[in-house]
Scaffold this motif. Structure first.
Motif, PDB file in Angstrom:
ATOM      1  N   TRP A  85      18.700  -3.034 -16.914  1.00 19.24           N
ATOM      2  CA  TRP A  85      19.534  -2.171 -16.092  1.00 19.24           C
ATOM      3  C   TRP A  85      18.982  -2.016 -14.670  1.00 19.24           C
ATOM      4  CZ3 TRP A  85      19.381   1.662 -20.728  1.00 19.24           C
ATOM      5  CH2 TRP A  85      20.258   1.202 -21.720  1.00 19.24           C
ATOM      6  N   PHE A  86      17.678  -1.850 -14.523  1.00 16.87           N
ATOM      7  CA  PHE A  86      17.112  -1.681 -13.183  1.00 16.87           C
ATOM      8  C   PHE A  86      17.230  -2.973 -12.378  1.00 16.87           C
ATOM      9  CE2 PHE A  86      15.662   2.334 -14.644  1.00 16.87           C
ATOM     10  CZ  PHE A  86      15.315   3.077 -13.518  1.00 16.87           C
ATOM     11  N   GLU A  87      17.029  -4.114 -13.020  1.00 19.30           N
ATOM     12  CA  GLU A  87      17.196  -5.379 -12.307  1.00 19.30           C
ATOM     13  C   GLU A  87      18.661  -5.619 -11.969  1.00 19.30           C
ATOM     14  OE1 GLU A  87      15.404  -8.412 -14.712  1.00 19.30           O
ATOM     15  OE2 GLU A  87      13.359  -7.948 -14.044  1.00 19.30           O
ATOM     16  N   GLY A  88      19.560  -5.195 -12.878  1.00 18.12           N
ATOM     17  CA  GLY A  88      20.988  -5.341 -12.613  1.00 18.12           C
ATOM     18  C   GLY A  88      21.445  -4.525 -11.425  1.00 18.12           C
ATOM     19  N   TYR A  89      20.917  -3.312 -11.309  1.00 14.19           N
ATOM     20  CA  TYR A  89      21.234  -2.485 -10.145  1.00 14.19           C
ATOM     21  C   TYR A  89      20.651  -3.089  -8.871  1.00 14.19           C
ATOM     22  CZ  TYR A  89      23.443   1.611 -12.276  1.00 14.19           C
ATOM     23  OH  TYR A  89      24.320   2.468 -12.884  1.00 14.19           O
ATOM     24  N   ALA A  90      19.422  -3.597  -8.970  1.00 13.23           N
ATOM     25  CA  ALA A  90      18.742  -4.140  -7.795  1.00 13.23           C
ATOM     26  C   ALA A  90      19.474  -5.350  -7.226  1.00 13.23           C
ATOM     27  CB  ALA A  90      17.302  -4.510  -8.152  1.00 13.23           C
ATOM     28  N   ASN A  91      20.020  -6.193  -8.105  1.00 11.27           N
ATOM     29  CA  ASN A  91      20.697  -7.399  -7.603  1.00 11.27           C
ATOM     30  C   ASN A  91      22.206  -7.218  -7.440  1.00 11.27           C
ATOM     31  OD1 ASN A  91      21.845  -7.699 -10.207  1.00 11.27           O
ATOM     32  ND2 ASN A  91      20.182  -9.047 -10.896  1.00 11.27           N
ATOM     33  N   GLY A  92      22.700  -5.997  -7.656  1.00 10.24           N
ATOM     34  CA  GLY A  92      24.100  -5.703  -7.396  1.00 10.24           C
ATOM     35  C   GLY A  92      25.062  -6.071  -8.507  1.00 10.24           C
ATOM     36  N   GLN A  93      24.547  -6.506  -9.655  1.00  9.99           N
ATOM     37  CA  GLN A  93      25.446  -6.880 -10.749  1.00  9.99           C
ATOM     38  C   GLN A  93      26.001  -5.666 -11.483  1.00  9.99           C
ATOM     39  OE1 GLN A  93      22.864  -9.657 -12.983  1.00  9.99           O
ATOM     40  NE2 GLN A  93      24.355 -11.248 -12.486  1.00  9.99           N
ATOM     41  N   ALA A 152       9.849  -0.547  -8.735  1.00  9.03           N
ATOM     42  CA  ALA A 152      10.364  -1.113  -7.489  1.00  9.03           C
ATOM     43  C   ALA A 152      11.520  -0.278  -6.938  1.00  9.03           C
ATOM     44  CB  ALA A 152      10.821  -2.547  -7.720  1.00  9.03           C
ATOM     45  N   ALA A 153      12.179   0.467  -7.811  1.00  8.09           N
ATOM     46  CA  ALA A 153      13.284   1.319  -7.365  1.00  8.09           C
ATOM     47  C   ALA A 153      12.735   2.589  -6.728  1.00  8.09           C
ATOM     48  CB  ALA A 153      14.182   1.671  -8.542  1.00  8.09           C
ATOM     49  N   SER A 154      13.448   3.117  -5.776  1.00  9.97           N
ATOM     50  CA  SER A 154      13.023   4.366  -5.140  1.00  9.97           C
ATOM     51  C   SER A 154      13.156   5.517  -6.132  1.00  9.97           C
ATOM     52  CB  SER A 154      13.897   4.649  -3.918  1.00  9.97           C
ATOM     53  OG  SER A 154      15.234   4.915  -4.323  1.00  9.97           O
ATOM     54  N   GLY A 155      12.523   6.624  -5.829  1.00 11.80           N
ATOM     55  CA  GLY A 155      12.604   7.784  -6.705  1.00 11.80           C
ATOM     56  C   GLY A 155      14.045   8.239  -6.903  1.00 11.80           C
ATOM     57  N   THR A 156      14.794   8.198  -5.803  1.00 10.63           N
ATOM     58  CA  THR A 156      16.199   8.602  -5.887  1.00 10.63           C
ATOM     59  C   THR A 156      16.986   7.648  -6.781  1.00 10.63           C
ATOM     60  OG1 THR A 156      16.115   9.535  -3.655  1.00 10.63           O
ATOM     61  CG2 THR A 156      18.303   9.038  -4.562  1.00 10.63           C
ATOM     62  N   ALA A 157      16.720   6.333  -6.642  1.00  9.95           N
ATOM     63  CA  ALA A 157      17.426   5.332  -7.445  1.00  9.95           C
ATOM     64  C   ALA A 157      17.066   5.473  -8.919  1.00  9.95           C
ATOM     65  CB  ALA A 157      17.089   3.935  -6.946  1.00  9.95           C
ATOM     66  N   ARG A 158      15.817   5.753  -9.204  1.00  9.94           N
ATOM     67  CA  ARG A 158      15.404   5.939 -10.605  1.00  9.94           C
ATOM     68  C   ARG A 158      16.184   7.081 -11.233  1.00  9.94           C
ATOM     69  NH1 ARG A 158       8.972   6.172  -9.335  1.00  9.94           N
ATOM     70  NH2 ARG A 158       8.849   4.152  -8.257  1.00  9.94           N
ATOM     71  N   ARG A 159      16.287   8.181 -10.529  1.00  7.67           N
ATOM     72  CA  ARG A 159      17.009   9.334 -11.057  1.00  7.67           C
ATOM     73  C   ARG A 159      18.496   9.008 -11.213  1.00  7.67           C
ATOM     74  NH1 ARG A 159      16.882  15.024 -11.995  1.00  7.67           N
ATOM     75  NH2 ARG A 159      18.955  15.350 -12.919  1.00  7.67           N
ATOM     76  N   THR A 160      19.054   8.308 -10.245  1.00  8.48           N
ATOM     77  CA  THR A 160      20.473   7.952 -10.298  1.00  8.48           C
ATOM     78  C   THR A 160      20.779   7.076 -11.516  1.00  8.48           C
ATOM     79  OG1 THR A 160      20.685   8.077  -7.893  1.00  8.48           O
ATOM     80  CG2 THR A 160      22.352   6.806  -9.078  1.00  8.48           C
ATOM     81  N   ILE A 161      19.905   6.091 -11.752  1.00  2.66           N
ATOM     82  CA  ILE A 161      20.116   5.174 -12.880  1.00  2.66           C
ATOM     83  C   ILE A 161      19.944   5.917 -14.204  1.00  2.66           C
ATOM     84  CG2 ILE A 161      19.245   3.117 -14.054  1.00  2.66           C
ATOM     85  CD1 ILE A 161      18.467   2.061 -11.237  1.00  2.66           C
TER      86      ILE A 161
END
Length: 414
Positions: A85-93, A152-161
């Motif tokens: 899921w984190f890699e999917g968010y990072a690459n926009g999938q 690798a995700a920001s703190g905000t992105a971690r919480r969002t995911i």
């Protein structure tokens, strides 16, 4: 074969579990209404998209057979899912707002990050620092890529995911999920027929999933409309005035082995008696096999009672007798053999075209044709084609006890 540490059984069960879970969730969504597209092994184990193709829900399915798996803070199941899921968010999938489900037969320990990400008693704010601490301090080499993707995700992105992550632990396993599936289709057929209904639905679903997985160049998703159409078709087949016709039975084509295995059956001898062509004989063997297999399934599954078959066969014999006796009335008892065989082929042609339904909704022609050949195969046969079929069969099957009459055309009775 002895099991080993390299046995593929667990992996195979995992894939089968994934297929059954996908069907279960699809049935639940279909019941809620609205159109969707479901696919396996695309963005995730199971992906649900809107009609426009936007991912709405991703599902990771984790199955464990031999032990009570623990979804601990450092468990491989948890971190493999998070990595996807984190890699999917990072690459926009994976678009923002997509719901991410981790379905597992394992159990999340009390106060663990996974337990805090359940749909109930949920506390994402408390789960986040637990996961951050594990990712920063764990020395697990297997989980290292997942830790890296997470950090690798920001703190905000971690919480969002994590706000979109839902853990569903202690889920039914590959066997007990059968009860969940039956609960979803309980209204489609009588209680005693639910197993037969579900067996056919899952057979169709497996074939459809295989088609989806093997599609080129890209995996083509399964439309919710396809699921609803199949459910509707099966419901019709399981009504009291109908019976299910199985796809594999309809698709059966005669092979050399089956042809040879039936070569000495009475119904085949009956066809040879009247000079039926090779293709006609082959079609009869095919229909005999289909009808025998389909009728056997109906009886095994209590979809059809033995008494129902007795009444149906009585109806077939009664209708045949009218046509058979009428054909005999049109020829003299001393008629040449060629004339008798011609009349017999006309009776056979009638049976091949007859539309005598075992139930009003059963319109597959092979049921009628095959049932006639089954009656022609009994000992003694209850139906036949040649005007003298009883005597002629006795000559063929018991040649030592009879003296065959001389054939009017100069050939033998066969």
């Amino acid at each position: 074969m002895m099991s080993t540490t390299f046995s593929a059984a667990d992996s195979a069960l995992g894939y089968l579990y994934q297929v059954r879970v996908a069907l279960l969730w699809s049935l639940r969504r279909a019941k809620q209404g609205g159109e969707f597209i479901v696919s396996l092994e695309t963005l995730d184990d199971v992906t649900f998209e809107s009609k426009g193709g936007t991912p709405k829900e991703l599902l990771q399915a984790k199955h464990h057979r031999s032990r009570e798996a623990s979804l601990s803070n450092a468990s491989a199941d948890l971190w493999k899912s998070l990595r996807v899921w984190f890699e999917g968010y990072a690459n926009g999938q994976i678009p923002a707002g997509t719901t991410l489900y981790l379905l597992t037969t394992g159990a999340a320990p009390k106060d663990s990050a996974a337990a805090l990400l359940r749909s109930r008693s949920r506390d994402v704010a408390k789960a986040l620092p637990i996961l951050e601490s594990v990712a920063q301090s764990s020395e697990s080499h297997a989980n290292a890529p997942a830790y890296a993707a997470f950090l690798a995700a920001s703190g905000t992105a971690r919480r969002t995911i994590l706000d979109n992550v839902v853990v569903l632990d202690r889920a039914s396993d590959v066997l007990t999920i059968n009860d969940d599936l039956k609960n979803e289709v309980f209204w489609t057929a009588e209680q005693k027929h639910l197993d037969a209904f579900l067996q056919r639905l899952e057979g169709w679903w497996l074939r459809r999933v295989i088609k989806q997985l093997s599609a080129n160049p890209e995996h083509a998703g399964i439309l919710s409309g396809e699921i609803e159409a199949e459910m509707c078709e099966l419901r019709e087949q399981f009504k009291q005035d109908n019976l299910p016709i199985d796809e594999d039975v309809v698709a059966f084509t005669l092979d050399e082995e089956t042809h040879a295995a039936h070569a000495d059956y009475r119904f085949v001898h009956q066809l040879k008696l009247i000079d039926a062509g090779k293709k006609r004989v082959a079609a009869a063997i095919r229909d005999f096999y289909r009808a025998y297999e389909q009728r056997s399934r109906w009886v095994r599954e209590d979809l059809l009672l033995v008494g129902d078959l007795t009444r149906y066969e009585g109806k077939l014999v009664e209708e045949w007798e009218l046509v058979f006796e009428a054909a005999k009335d049109e020829i003299e008892a001393t008629a040449a053999e060629a004339a008798k065989r011609k009349a017999a082929r006309a009776v056979l042609a009638w049976a091949e075209q007859a539309t005598i339904a075992i139930r009003p909704g059963v319109t597959e022609p092979f049921v009628v044709r095959g049932s006639f050949h089954m009656l022609a195969d009994e000992a003694p046969p209850r139906v036949g084609w040649h005007p003298d079929f009883h005597d002629r069969l006795a000559e063929i099957l018991n040649p030592s006890s009879t003296t065959p009459p001389e054939d009017a055309e100069g050939g033998d009775a066969r």
